[in-house]
Each structure stands twice: as structure tokens, then as C-alpha cells.
Design an enzyme around this catalytic site. Sequence first.
Site, PDB file in Angstrom:
ATOM      1  N   ALA A 166      -9.778   1.432  12.737  1.00 45.40           N
ATOM      2  CA  ALA A 166      -9.829   1.271  14.385  1.00 45.40           C
ATOM      3  C   ALA A 166     -11.054   1.879  14.720  1.00 45.40           C
ATOM      4  CB  ALA A 166      -8.458   1.638  14.995  1.00 45.40           C
ATOM      5  N   TYR A 187       0.865  -1.038  -0.161  1.00 50.66           N
ATOM      6  CA  TYR A 187      -0.149  -0.157   0.185  1.00 50.66           C
ATOM      7  C   TYR A 187       0.725   1.213   0.296  1.00 50.66           C
ATOM      8  CZ  TYR A 187      -3.646   3.233   1.831  1.00 50.66           C
ATOM      9  OH  TYR A 187      -4.295   4.198   1.899  1.00 50.66           O
ATOM     10  N   ASN A 240      -4.864   8.813   9.393  1.00 53.16           N
ATOM     11  CA  ASN A 240      -6.363   8.032   9.540  1.00 53.16           C
ATOM     12  C   ASN A 240      -7.536   8.856   9.680  1.00 53.16           C
ATOM     13  OD1 ASN A 240      -5.295   5.309  10.292  1.00 53.16           O
ATOM     14  ND2 ASN A 240      -4.345   6.382  11.963  1.00 53.16           N
TER      15      ASN A 240
HETATM   16  P1  NAD Z   1     -12.832   3.500   0.559  1.00 56.39           P
HETATM   17  O1  NAD Z   1     -12.337   2.049   0.618  1.00 56.39           O
HETATM   18  O2  NAD Z   1     -13.920   4.004   1.526  1.00 56.39           O
HETATM   19  O3  NAD Z   1     -13.026   4.216  -0.773  1.00 56.39           O
HETATM   20  C1  NAD Z   1     -12.112   3.989  -1.903  1.00 56.39           C
HETATM   21  C2  NAD Z   1     -13.163   3.570  -3.013  1.00 56.39           C
HETATM   22  O4  NAD Z   1     -12.401   3.596  -4.416  1.00 56.39           O
HETATM   23  C3  NAD Z   1     -13.972   2.507  -3.049  1.00 56.39           C
HETATM   24  O5  NAD Z   1     -15.396   2.679  -2.831  1.00 56.39           O
HETATM   25  C4  NAD Z   1     -13.434   1.444  -4.062  1.00 56.39           C
HETATM   26  O6  NAD Z   1     -14.853   0.634  -4.486  1.00 56.39           O
HETATM   27  C5  NAD Z   1     -13.056   2.591  -5.077  1.00 56.39           C
HETATM   28  N1  NAD Z   1     -12.171   1.723  -5.997  1.00 56.39           N
HETATM   29  C6  NAD Z   1     -11.263   1.001  -5.727  1.00 56.39           C
HETATM   30  N2  NAD Z   1     -10.495   0.474  -6.534  1.00 56.39           N
HETATM   31  C7  NAD Z   1     -11.082   1.217  -7.763  1.00 56.39           C
HETATM   32  C8  NAD Z   1     -11.099   0.945  -9.149  1.00 56.39           C
HETATM   33  N3  NAD Z   1     -10.318   0.142  -9.618  1.00 56.39           N
HETATM   34  N4  NAD Z   1     -12.107   1.932  -9.895  1.00 56.39           N
HETATM   35  C9  NAD Z   1     -13.126   2.547  -9.508  1.00 56.39           C
HETATM   36  N5  NAD Z   1     -12.940   2.730  -8.017  1.00 56.39           N
HETATM   37  C10 NAD Z   1     -12.122   1.892  -7.171  1.00 56.39           C
HETATM   38  O7  NAD Z   1     -11.372   4.358   1.109  1.00 56.39           O
HETATM   39  P2  NAD Z   1     -11.414   5.920   1.855  1.00 56.39           P
HETATM   40  O8  NAD Z   1     -11.161   5.656   3.284  1.00 56.39           O
HETATM   41  O9  NAD Z   1     -12.719   6.777   1.290  1.00 56.39           O
HETATM   42  O10 NAD Z   1     -10.200   6.488   1.085  1.00 56.39           O
HETATM   43  C11 NAD Z   1     -10.123   7.158  -0.019  1.00 56.39           C
HETATM   44  C12 NAD Z   1      -8.557   7.548  -0.560  1.00 56.39           C
HETATM   45  O11 NAD Z   1      -8.074   8.200   0.733  1.00 56.39           O
HETATM   46  C13 NAD Z   1      -7.693   6.239  -0.827  1.00 56.39           C
HETATM   47  O12 NAD Z   1      -6.921   6.739  -2.024  1.00 56.39           O
HETATM   48  C14 NAD Z   1      -6.944   5.847   0.498  1.00 56.39           C
HETATM   49  O13 NAD Z   1      -5.964   5.153   0.234  1.00 56.39           O
HETATM   50  C15 NAD Z   1      -6.570   7.450   1.055  1.00 56.39           C
HETATM   51  N6  NAD Z   1      -6.265   7.211   2.287  1.00 56.39           N
HETATM   52  C16 NAD Z   1      -7.594   7.003   3.384  1.00 56.39           C
HETATM   53  C17 NAD Z   1      -7.293   7.087   4.612  1.00 56.39           C
HETATM   54  C18 NAD Z   1      -8.427   6.594   5.678  1.00 56.39           C
HETATM   55  O14 NAD Z   1      -8.087   6.777   6.939  1.00 56.39           O
HETATM   56  N7  NAD Z   1      -9.632   6.330   5.601  1.00 56.39           N
HETATM   57  C19 NAD Z   1      -6.065   7.104   5.089  1.00 56.39           C
HETATM   58  C20 NAD Z   1      -4.936   7.292   4.063  1.00 56.39           C
HETATM   59  C21 NAD Z   1      -5.251   7.472   2.852  1.00 56.39           C
END
Ligand code: NAD
Length: 350
Positions: free
Chosen positions: A207, A163, A192
Amino acid sequence: MSTQQAVNIKRDLNKDDLIAITGAGGFIAGALTRYFHDLGYTRIRAIDRKPLPDWYQRVPGVECLSMDLSEKDNCIRAVEGAVEVYNLAADMGGMGFIEHFRVECLRSILVNTNLIEAAYRAGTDRYFYSSSACAYNTLLQQDPNVRALKESDAYPAMAERGYGWEKLMSEMFCQEYWVERGLKTAIARFHNVYGPHGTWDGGREKAPAAMCRKVIEAKDTGKREIVIWGDGLQTRSFMYIDDCTLGIDLIMHCDKLIATPINLGSSELVSINALVSIVEEIGGIKLERKYDPTAPRGVAGRNSDNTFIQQVLNWEPSTPLHEGMAKTYAWIEQQYADRKAGKRTVRDQA
Ligand code: NAD
């Protein structure tokens, strides 16, 4: 500056310019879609590979497309005519997911690689990329009494396997598309994020949502214990979703931050044990703690150094953890009750 004061953002964007938001069936991009809709932007295209009934939020008046963005042609369709593109699509989850599904995590590089090229060719003005604190050098995160991570700590690189390396590599794409091709890119390293309308069960939850669900379950079943992954001493900071959406807007529209990775996270450091205590207090219950040393626990400690964001934006995420967790708990409690009563939950509302 508080969240409320930081509303004077200079966007070079008309209210009817098209905004494309990927990952919008998920947690953060779903909230971002609602955020821009509520600000009065009238043309928003939301894209996610999940079928529409599985999206957490479906915002009225928004064009919703269910497409796999690892495919080049779908990326071209997704950004057609878009003035701004926000890429938040990634295959991800909490530690349980990212430690066990590294291939899936790495494959998200296809999304950013195809999407940024499509955006560049479509003449998009600005492109946002959601990076992560997992891009930081893991060797700096081996102690719960961690020194907060500043932006330069990503190099020399030793990111989270799978990741984190995908995030670091995609950041580099964003930087070079600016340097070589003049596409204005913005890169935020989220720490987070939590809040309502996110994953709270099923294995991808993080978490804060997991703790809320476990406390709610314990109250419901009368089994007054809670299982905590690791020893509970690991430390993290958690950012409330409203701070995240505002931060994305601020970072995207700040020319000083073009192609410059920046932390977007809270600097309120807590241990997982302290997080559990907060949730117990909100739920009005005390539980017996059982620790599972074999479960994924991630790095020992991680916090966001907000010196840079304060310097450039005179702002940082500031929602107190207790306040944000109370809202998150209330939402998960409702979801839990709805599911138990056989009602449709937010996930099924399309
Ligand atoms: P999430 O899993 O709720 O949302 C991500 C969405 O991307 C999902 O709905 C998934 O279906 C979609 N997705 C994945 N692969 C895909 C593809 N090939 N085509 C189209 N859609 C696709 O996650 P989130 O928490 O909303 O995270 C959003 C972004 O923020 C991500 O890039 C994640 O890495 C980053 N991020 C989140 C956190 C956190 O704490 N939530 C922390 C650091 C980074």
C-alpha cells in the site's frame, strides 16, 4: 529509546566474519546488506534467485549470488562458512499477490527448511528468520478498531491462508532447531515495512508504495483521481525500513530472544484513507477517491503491540509515518521520472 540511541549492540561477530543474507535482491534484505556493509563488515554474501540486474541494491564489495534457495544444494553453497545467516528470501508481495498466489507463498517453506538445515550443518552461530504479522490469528483482526496484536495472539492458530501458515510453520522450525539442536535462532514478525529501494509497481507492491505511485501518476497524467482497494477504512501500521534493519540487528543479537517470536513493527495505526491523505499532502495535490470493493483488502485492522520489544530491548520503531513516507515518495518520484525519460532505474543498475 530512539533509533539513534540504540546503537550499542553486543554482537559476537568479528568484522571479517562471513554474514549470509538471503533475499538480498529484494527490498528489506537489500537494505540489510547495505546496513552491515556500512557498519564495516567486510565479508557479506548476498543471495537471491533474481538475476543480478534485477536486484534493487548491489552493494560494493559484497559477494552476490543468483541462486534458487528452494534447492538444497544451493542452500549448502549459500551458507558455506557463514557465521550468521539472515533468511529474508520469500515469494511474497502485497495483498494482491498473497491472496492470489497462495501456492507460491507456501512454497517458500522449501527455502527456510533447506536453509536452516544447511546452516545447522555448516556450524552457523546465529540464524535469523523474517516472519510476518500475517502469522497472527485472523479472527482477531476483523475490526478496523483493532486491539494491537501481541506475540501470544498467533495461537490458537488461524493464520492468513497460504503466506501466514508458511510463516507460522517456518517459525516452528526455528524454535525446534534451537530446542533439539542448539542452533541460536531469531524470529521477527514484521508488520508492513516501507521505504526506498522496494517494489513500487508491477503487482507485488504494498500500500505505501502503491499510494505514492498512484499520486505521482495522477500528477503526471492530470487524471485527478485515485483508486483505493476496499473502503479505505481498513487500518494498518507501517514501519520505515531503517527501523527494520536496526530492529533485525537488535533482535538477532539478544540472547533473551533466542527462538522467541517478537513483533517488529510500528504501533502508529492509520487507516488507508489517512495514508492517502499523507501522500496527497506530500505530493501537494488532492484527488477524487474511487473505492474498489472487489479488490483484495486483507484483514480489517492490524497493529503491533510493542510491549514485549520495549520490555526486552528498551526500543521500538519510531520513525514518524509522514517523515518516512516523504523519503519513500521522493525515491519513487525519481524512479518514475527516470523510467519515463527512458533512463535506467535502480533496478537496472547492476
Ligand atoms: P521482496 O519480495 O522485496 O524480497 C524477497 C526476495 O526473496 C525477492 O527478491 C525474491 O526474489 C527472493 N526469493 C524468493 N524466493 C526465493 C528463492 N526460492 N530463492 C532465492 N531467493 C528468493 O520482499 P521483502 O519485502 O524484502 O521481504 C523480505 C522478508 O520479509 C520476506 O520473508 C517477507 O515475507 C518478510 N516480510 C516483509 C514484510 C514487508 O512489509 N515488506 C512484512 C512482513 C514480512
